[in-house]
Scaffold this motif. Sequence first.
Motif, mmCIF file in Angstrom:
data_model
loop_
_atom_site.group_PDB
_atom_site.id
_atom_site.type_symbol
_atom_site.label_atom_id
_atom_site.label_comp_id
_atom_site.label_asym_id
_atom_site.label_seq_id
_atom_site.Cartn_x
_atom_site.Cartn_y
_atom_site.Cartn_z
ATOM 1 N N ALA A 44 30.180 54.004 -93.969
ATOM 2 C CA ALA A 44 31.593 53.598 -93.936
ATOM 3 C C ALA A 44 31.753 52.256 -94.653
ATOM 4 C CB ALA A 44 32.081 53.490 -92.496
ATOM 5 N N ARG A 45 32.820 52.171 -95.434
ATOM 6 C CA ARG A 45 33.123 50.946 -96.177
ATOM 7 C C ARG A 45 34.173 50.137 -95.415
ATOM 8 N NH1 ARG A 45 36.189 51.968 -100.111
ATOM 9 N NH2 ARG A 45 36.627 54.155 -99.710
ATOM 10 N N ILE A 46 34.145 48.825 -95.617
ATOM 11 C CA ILE A 46 35.144 47.941 -95.013
ATOM 12 C C ILE A 46 36.125 47.514 -96.096
ATOM 13 C CG2 ILE A 46 35.542 45.706 -93.908
ATOM 14 C CD1 ILE A 46 32.644 45.972 -92.775
ATOM 15 N N VAL A 47 37.416 47.650 -95.805
ATOM 16 C CA VAL A 47 38.464 47.169 -96.704
ATOM 17 C C VAL A 47 39.296 46.171 -95.911
ATOM 18 C CG1 VAL A 47 40.535 47.817 -98.011
ATOM 19 C CG2 VAL A 47 38.539 49.329 -98.007
ATOM 20 N N PHE A 48 39.426 44.971 -96.422
ATOM 21 C CA PHE A 48 40.237 43.954 -95.754
ATOM 22 C C PHE A 48 41.637 43.976 -96.351
ATOM 23 C CE2 PHE A 48 41.864 39.488 -95.697
ATOM 24 C CZ PHE A 48 42.176 39.460 -94.347
ATOM 25 N N ASN A 49 42.651 44.120 -95.504
ATOM 26 C CA ASN A 49 44.049 44.067 -95.934
ATOM 27 C C ASN A 49 44.609 42.690 -95.595
ATOM 28 O OD1 ASN A 49 46.709 44.441 -96.617
ATOM 29 N ND2 ASN A 49 47.200 45.579 -94.757
ATOM 30 N N ALA A 50 44.715 41.843 -96.597
ATOM 31 C CA ALA A 50 45.238 40.489 -96.388
ATOM 32 C C ALA A 50 46.720 40.501 -96.005
ATOM 33 C CB ALA A 50 45.036 39.658 -97.653
ATOM 34 N N ASN A 51 47.398 41.623 -96.279
ATOM 35 C CA ASN A 51 48.835 41.726 -95.988
ATOM 36 C C ASN A 51 49.132 42.492 -94.710
ATOM 37 O OD1 ASN A 51 49.515 40.433 -98.483
ATOM 38 N ND2 ASN A 51 49.061 42.368 -99.527
ATOM 39 N N TYR A 52 48.159 42.580 -93.811
ATOM 40 C CA TYR A 52 48.329 43.423 -92.612
ATOM 41 C C TYR A 52 49.563 43.060 -91.794
ATOM 42 C CZ TYR A 52 46.383 39.583 -89.859
ATOM 43 O OH TYR A 52 46.185 38.367 -89.266
ATOM 44 N N GLU A 53 49.973 41.779 -91.819
ATOM 45 C CA GLU A 53 51.138 41.373 -91.022
ATOM 46 C C GLU A 53 52.440 41.978 -91.548
ATOM 47 O OE1 GLU A 53 51.502 37.677 -89.021
ATOM 48 O OE2 GLU A 53 49.593 36.963 -89.823
ATOM 49 N N GLN A 54 52.420 42.491 -92.774
ATOM 50 C CA GLN A 54 53.632 43.098 -93.344
ATOM 51 C C GLN A 54 53.850 44.527 -92.867
ATOM 52 O OE1 GLN A 54 53.906 42.646 -97.617
ATOM 53 N NE2 GLN A 54 53.065 40.570 -97.508
ATOM 54 N N GLY A 55 52.888 45.074 -92.124
ATOM 55 C CA GLY A 55 53.087 46.412 -91.569
ATOM 56 C C GLY A 55 51.957 47.375 -91.880
ATOM 57 N N MET A 56 51.941 48.460 -91.107
ATOM 58 C CA MET A 56 50.865 49.440 -91.195
ATOM 59 C C MET A 56 50.764 50.071 -92.577
ATOM 60 S SD MET A 56 50.187 52.980 -89.102
ATOM 61 C CE MET A 56 50.525 52.329 -87.492
ATOM 62 N N ILE A 57 51.905 50.254 -93.248
ATOM 63 C CA ILE A 57 51.856 50.926 -94.552
ATOM 64 C C ILE A 57 51.019 50.129 -95.542
ATOM 65 C CG2 ILE A 57 53.963 49.958 -95.598
ATOM 66 C CD1 ILE A 57 52.859 53.648 -95.708
ATOM 67 N N THR A 58 51.007 48.794 -95.425
ATOM 68 C CA THR A 58 50.200 47.990 -96.359
ATOM 69 C C THR A 58 48.708 48.250 -96.142
ATOM 70 O OG1 THR A 58 50.074 46.016 -94.934
ATOM 71 C CG2 THR A 58 51.961 46.169 -96.447
ATOM 72 N N SER A 59 48.319 48.548 -94.906
ATOM 73 C CA SER A 59 46.916 48.868 -94.630
ATOM 74 C C SER A 59 46.552 50.233 -95.206
ATOM 75 C CB SER A 59 46.646 48.845 -93.126
ATOM 76 O OG SER A 59 46.758 47.526 -92.633
ATOM 77 N N LEU A 60 47.449 51.192 -95.058
ATOM 78 C CA LEU A 60 47.194 52.515 -95.639
ATOM 79 C C LEU A 60 47.105 52.397 -97.165
ATOM 80 C CD1 LEU A 60 46.848 55.538 -95.572
ATOM 81 C CD2 LEU A 60 49.317 55.788 -95.215
ATOM 82 N N GLN A 61 48.000 51.601 -97.761
ATOM 83 C CA GLN A 61 47.971 51.420 -99.210
ATOM 84 C C GLN A 61 46.670 50.743 -99.666
ATOM 85 O OE1 GLN A 61 51.725 49.352 -99.396
ATOM 86 N NE2 GLN A 61 52.836 51.185 -100.075
ATOM 87 N N ALA A 62 46.205 49.752 -98.907
ATOM 88 C CA ALA A 62 44.932 49.089 -99.244
ATOM 89 C C ALA A 62 43.788 50.095 -99.199
ATOM 90 C CB ALA A 62 44.662 47.936 -98.271
ATOM 91 N N GLY A 63 43.800 50.967 -98.195
ATOM 92 C CA GLY A 63 42.778 52.013 -98.104
ATOM 93 C C GLY A 63 42.845 52.970 -99.280
ATOM 94 N N ILE A 64 44.057 53.393 -99.644
ATOM 95 C CA ILE A 64 44.231 54.327 -100.765
ATOM 96 C C ILE A 64 43.713 53.702 -102.060
ATOM 97 C CG2 ILE A 64 45.952 55.482 -102.237
ATOM 98 C CD1 ILE A 64 47.640 55.886 -99.633
#
Length: 193
Positions: free
Chosen positions: A64-84
Motif C-alpha cells: 500500500a502506498r501513502i498519499v498525503f493530501n495537504a488540502n484535506y481541510e477543504q473536504g473529502m473530495i480533495t482527498s479522493l482527487q489526490a488519490g486519483i
Amino acid sequence: MISAIVLAAGKSERMGRPKALLPLRGRTFLENILAAISDSSVEDTCVVVGHHRSEIEPHIEPPARIVFNANYEQGMITSLQAGIRSLPSGTSGTLLCLVDHPLVDSETIELLVPNVRPDRIILPTFEGRRGHPVLFGSAILQEILALSPSQGANIVVHKDPSRILQVSVKSPGILVDVDTPEDFLKLQEYESR
C-alpha cells in the motif's frame, strides 16, 4: 488494473480520535480494510492521509502506498482527487474505500471487480440498500477530478443513473458507517453477538 483508494485524511471530529485507528477484530479499522483489499484481485492500493498523518502512517505497510493530501481541510473530495492523481497509468477502475466503513470484505470486492467498464459506477447493495465500497470506471475518475472542493462524488454518481450498476452482495457490512462514539459502540455490540 484495478486500484483502491482508502480515504483516511479527515479530522474524525465527531469521533474524537482517528477513525482509522479504532480497534476491530484485533486490528485497526484501516488494517481490516487493507487486509480485505490485499485478499482481493485489486493490484494497487493507496491510503490518503491528512489530519492524523503521523499517527496513521505507521499502520500502512507496503505494497500500500501513502498519499498525503495537504488540502484535506477543504473536504473529502480533495482527498479522493489526490488519490486519483496518484494512480498508475493503465488503471481501468478504482475502488473507493472509506476508513469509517470498516467491514468491507474481499468477497464483496470480488463481486464488483468483474463489472468494471470505463463509464460505469458499480455500487454494492444489501437487501436493496446501497453501500460501500464503490467502484468507479476510469472515465468517471476524470469527472471526479473536475469537481470543486465544495462538491461531493455523489454529484457524479447521480448525474446519469444509466451508468450505475448495482451488485447484490451477501455482506450487511457494506452498510456499516462509523462516525460517532455511539456508532462505534453499536459496532462493538454487533461484533460481540
